[in-house]
Write a protein that holds these residues in place. Structure first.
Motif, PDB file in Angstrom:
ATOM      1  N   TYR A 464       0.836  -1.211   0.000  1.00 46.41           N
ATOM      2  CA  TYR A 464       0.000   0.000   0.000  1.00 46.41           C
ATOM      3  C   TYR A 464       0.869   1.258   0.000  1.00 46.41           C
ATOM      4  O   TYR A 464       0.620   2.209  -0.772  1.00 46.41           O
ATOM      5  N   LEU A 465       1.902   1.273   0.824  1.00 53.39           N
ATOM      6  CA  LEU A 465       2.773   2.448   0.896  1.00 53.39           C
ATOM      7  C   LEU A 465       3.699   2.526  -0.323  1.00 53.39           C
ATOM      8  O   LEU A 465       3.987   3.608  -0.822  1.00 53.39           O
ATOM      9  N   ALA A 466       4.173   1.361  -0.811  1.00 57.10           N
ATOM     10  CA  ALA A 466       5.078   1.354  -1.964  1.00 57.10           C
ATOM     11  C   ALA A 466       4.386   1.840  -3.228  1.00 57.10           C
ATOM     12  O   ALA A 466       5.019   2.419  -4.123  1.00 57.10           O
ATOM     13  N   THR A 467       3.055   1.631  -3.322  1.00 61.29           N
ATOM     14  CA  THR A 467       2.312   2.070  -4.503  1.00 61.29           C
ATOM     15  C   THR A 467       1.755   3.475  -4.349  1.00 61.29           C
ATOM     16  O   THR A 467       0.911   3.919  -5.153  1.00 61.29           O
ATOM     17  N   GLY A 468       2.219   4.212  -3.333  1.00 60.26           N
ATOM     18  CA  GLY A 468       1.720   5.575  -3.134  1.00 60.26           C
ATOM     19  C   GLY A 468       0.314   5.599  -2.604  1.00 60.26           C
ATOM     20  O   GLY A 468      -0.486   6.468  -2.981  1.00 60.26           O
ATOM     21  N   ARG A 469      -0.042   4.605  -1.758  1.00 62.47           N
ATOM     22  CA  ARG A 469      -1.379   4.463  -1.150  1.00 62.47           C
ATOM     23  C   ARG A 469      -2.471   4.299  -2.217  1.00 62.47           C
ATOM     24  O   ARG A 469      -3.570   4.851  -2.109  1.00 62.47           O
ATOM     25  N   ASN A 470      -2.130   3.516  -3.218  1.00 62.63           N
ATOM     26  CA  ASN A 470      -3.073   3.220  -4.300  1.00 62.63           C
ATOM     27  C   ASN A 470      -3.842   1.955  -3.928  1.00 62.63           C
ATOM     28  O   ASN A 470      -3.339   0.841  -4.007  1.00 62.63           O
ATOM     29  N   LYS A 471      -5.112   2.116  -3.520  1.00 60.18           N
ATOM     30  CA  LYS A 471      -5.896   0.984  -3.043  1.00 60.18           C
ATOM     31  C   LYS A 471      -6.198  -0.025  -4.143  1.00 60.18           C
ATOM     32  O   LYS A 471      -6.166  -1.239  -3.922  1.00 60.18           O
ATOM     33  N   SER A 472      -6.517   0.473  -5.332  1.00 63.12           N
ATOM     34  CA  SER A 472      -6.833  -0.443  -6.440  1.00 63.12           C
ATOM     35  C   SER A 472      -5.627  -1.317  -6.780  1.00 63.12           C
ATOM     36  O   SER A 472      -5.748  -2.538  -6.965  1.00 63.12           O
ATOM     37  N   ARG A 473      -4.479  -0.678  -6.889  1.00 63.17           N
ATOM     38  CA  ARG A 473      -3.258  -1.432  -7.232  1.00 63.17           C
ATOM     39  C   ARG A 473      -2.904  -2.429  -6.123  1.00 63.17           C
ATOM     40  O   ARG A 473      -2.510  -3.565  -6.398  1.00 63.17           O
ATOM     41  N   THR A 474      -3.050  -2.026  -4.876  1.00 62.72           N
ATOM     42  CA  THR A 474      -2.741  -2.919  -3.757  1.00 62.72           C
ATOM     43  C   THR A 474      -3.670  -4.123  -3.756  1.00 62.72           C
ATOM     44  O   THR A 474      -3.230  -5.272  -3.580  1.00 62.72           O
ATOM     45  N   ALA A 475      -4.971  -3.889  -3.966  1.00 63.44           N
ATOM     46  CA  ALA A 475      -5.920  -5.007  -4.018  1.00 63.44           C
ATOM     47  C   ALA A 475      -5.593  -5.949  -5.162  1.00 63.44           C
ATOM     48  O   ALA A 475      -5.654  -7.184  -5.023  1.00 63.44           O
ATOM     49  N   GLN A 476      -5.191  -5.390  -6.281  1.00 65.30           N
ATOM     50  CA  GLN A 476      -4.850  -6.208  -7.446  1.00 65.30           C
ATOM     51  C   GLN A 476      -3.622  -7.077  -7.161  1.00 65.30           C
ATOM     52  O   GLN A 476      -3.607  -8.273  -7.474  1.00 65.30           O
TER      53      GLN A 476
END
Length: 521
Positions: A464-476
């Motif tokens: 979550y933090l590595a993707t810049g708090r991108n929820k969609s990307r983290t869920a994927q």
């Protein structure tokens, strides 16, 4: 532990035989072939017949009174020529009734053939000389056999105990008293042993020595082939062996037997000797324990081009040396490949000065992604080095970059080639990971998620933090639904007592997590 044995010096020579007390009593005089007195004496033989050569096999010191040669200069000359053709070590003529003085015909023939000719001015019982020399030669042969068995026993013991290749080579070098080099069929050095300064001298001039060793055995360069089941794959070379050549060959043969057995028992899991050689060299370069200048002969002998070259240090996380070596071969790029800790692999490219280092590095990275069928594979690269002395710093820089991004390439969506400027905060935290204050900070910030059952939540937080708090990307990336991700994020915030929507609090947790991961790696 090396077996303590008396070293065997050079074989008994013509000069040494003439220096024996019993021989000196006969007042020997060298009348021809004085430059060849260091020829080894394999045996002593008494012979009078003119065609004596047909009874010899080489290396004999022939004793004669010349009684069947007197009065016939042609027979005298043919007698000497026959000895020369049979590769006799020397001829010893006892002066007396047949020849009161050295016969000119024999002397001239011996000089032309460069065959040592010795006359004895006082009567001398040949039986005493044969007994003395034969007993010395038999004792020496027995000592050589004892040495052979002692070396075989010592090496077999080391192999049985699971000793590494280097330990075997050290044992061989201790017995031979000279540098020992193992090469592949292209004469590239795979391993060495012996006194460090002597080994360095050999490697410094390895191209010439390799040609000399490949041309045959002589002047102390003694080799034995390595292989099995009808296939050759290398050789072991005793470089500058100063003892008896026959003993040197014996030692080389015992060494070859042991090395072949060691390789067979090592199996594929032990890696090839080529890989071990590259790993040893690159590890020494990385550690800085040995000055780079001293490692240059090893690199050259290992087949790496080093003259007027540009060196590109690379480290690839989470891959194998075999995969990188395959890509190098496909692209025709010269370089060394070696496995490092934590699954990373180091590569040292050697490029011509007029080649574009950045373009070739990018090409290498793109080909690696295609070969690995993994779009997240990254190559950590340092800037190209024009001087060999700068290579260690470049390798350490590339390893630092690789450590900073290892395991996060997919989440960070990194380019194929990553350099120091690309790792930003991760690189800084990587450098500070051993600072006690940083360690305390990481433990304090993450205290609620450091239990043995919290790895799943910690992994979600990391992504979550590595993707810049991108929820969609983290869920994927974690293969979960958005609602399921929200519940996990709520649990994380509750455990840590933070609000991840707050930039400062999220940044603090992110830094703590980077420090924690750097410490764990």
């Amino acid at each position: 532990m090396t077996t303590t044995l008396e070293p065997l010096g050079p074989a008994l020579s013509v000069r040494q035989v003439l220096g024996l007390e019993r021989v000196l009593a006969g007042e020997p005089e060298v009348v021809a072939g004085a430059a060849q007195l260091d020829r080894p004496v394999r045996w002593v033989h008494v012979a009078e017949a003119a065609d004596v050569g047909v009874m010899l096999s080489g290396g004999e010191m022939v004793l004669t009174t010349g009684v069947l040669l007197a009065g016939d200069e042609d027979k005298q000359a043919e007698y000497v020529r026959s000895l020369h053709r049979a590769e006799a070590a020397a001829v010893v003529l006892g002066l007396g009734r047949a020849f009161p003085a050295p016969p000119d015909a024999m002397r001239r023939a011996a000089e032309r053939c460069q065959l040592p000719m010795v006359v004895l001015h006082r009567p001398f019982p040949f039986a005493e000389l044969t007994e003395e020399v034969q007993s010395r030669l038999v004792r020496r042969k027995f000592a050589a056999v004892s040495l052979s068995e002692a070396v075989r026993t010592a090496l077999t013991g080391l192999i049985t105990a699971g000793a590494p290749l280097q330990r075997l080579l050290d044992e061989i070098a201790a017995h031979s008293g000279c540098p020992v080099v193992v090469t592949n069929l292209a004469h590239r050095v795979l391993a060495t042993a012996g006194e460090r300064s002597a080994v360095d001298d050999v490697l410094r001039d390895w191209e010439r020595i390799a040609r000399q060793a490949g041309a045959g055995q002589g002047d102390g360069w003694i080799r034995a082939e390595l292989g099995g089941r009808g296939e050759r794959w290398g050789q072991v070379v005793l470089c500058g062996h100063r003892g008896d050549t026959a003993v040197g060959r014996l030692l080389a043969d015992r060494a070859a037997e042991a090395l072949v057995l060691h390789r067979m028992l090592g199996g594929a899991s032990a890696g090839t000797w080529e890989e071990q050689s590259a790993q040893s060299l690159l590890t020494d370069l990385l550690s800085g324990a040995v000055p780079a200048r001293q490692l240059l002969p090893r690199a050259r002998a290992a087949g790496l081009p080093v003259n007027r070259r540009t060196f590109v240090p690379l480290v690839v996380p989470d891959t194998t040396p075999a995969r990188l070596d395959r890509v190098l071969r496909l692209l025709g790029l010269p370089g060394l490949v070696a496995g490092l800790a934590h699954g990373a692999t180091a590569v040292l490219l050697s490029l011509a000065r007029d080649q574009d280092a950045r373009a070739l590095t990018a090409h290498f990275a793109a080909r690696l992604r295609a070969d690995a069928a993994c779009p997240a594979t990254v190559v950590a690269a340092a800037d190209a080095r024009a001087a060999w002395d700068d290579v260690p710093a470049g390798l350490r820089e590339a390893r630092h970059v690789a450590d900073a991004v290892a395991g996060f390439a997919a989440a960070l969506d990194l380019p194929p080639v990553v350099r120091l400027r690309d790792v930003h905060l991760r690189g800084l935290i990587r450098l500070l990971r051993d600072d006690p204050h940083v360690q305390s900070f990481a433990e304090r910030e993450l205290d609620g998620l450091l239990g043995p059952a919290d790895d799943d939540l910690l992994a979600v937080l990391r992504t979550y933090l590595a993707t810049g708090r991108n929820k969609s990307r983290t869920a994927q990336l974690h293969h979960v639904s958005r609602p399921a991700l929200y519940r996990r994020l709520e649990a994380i915030q509750a455990r840590l007592g933070v609000d991840l929507d707050d930039f400062e609090q999220a940044a603090s947790v992110h830094i703590a997590l980077l420090a924690h991961d750097a410490q764990q790696r």
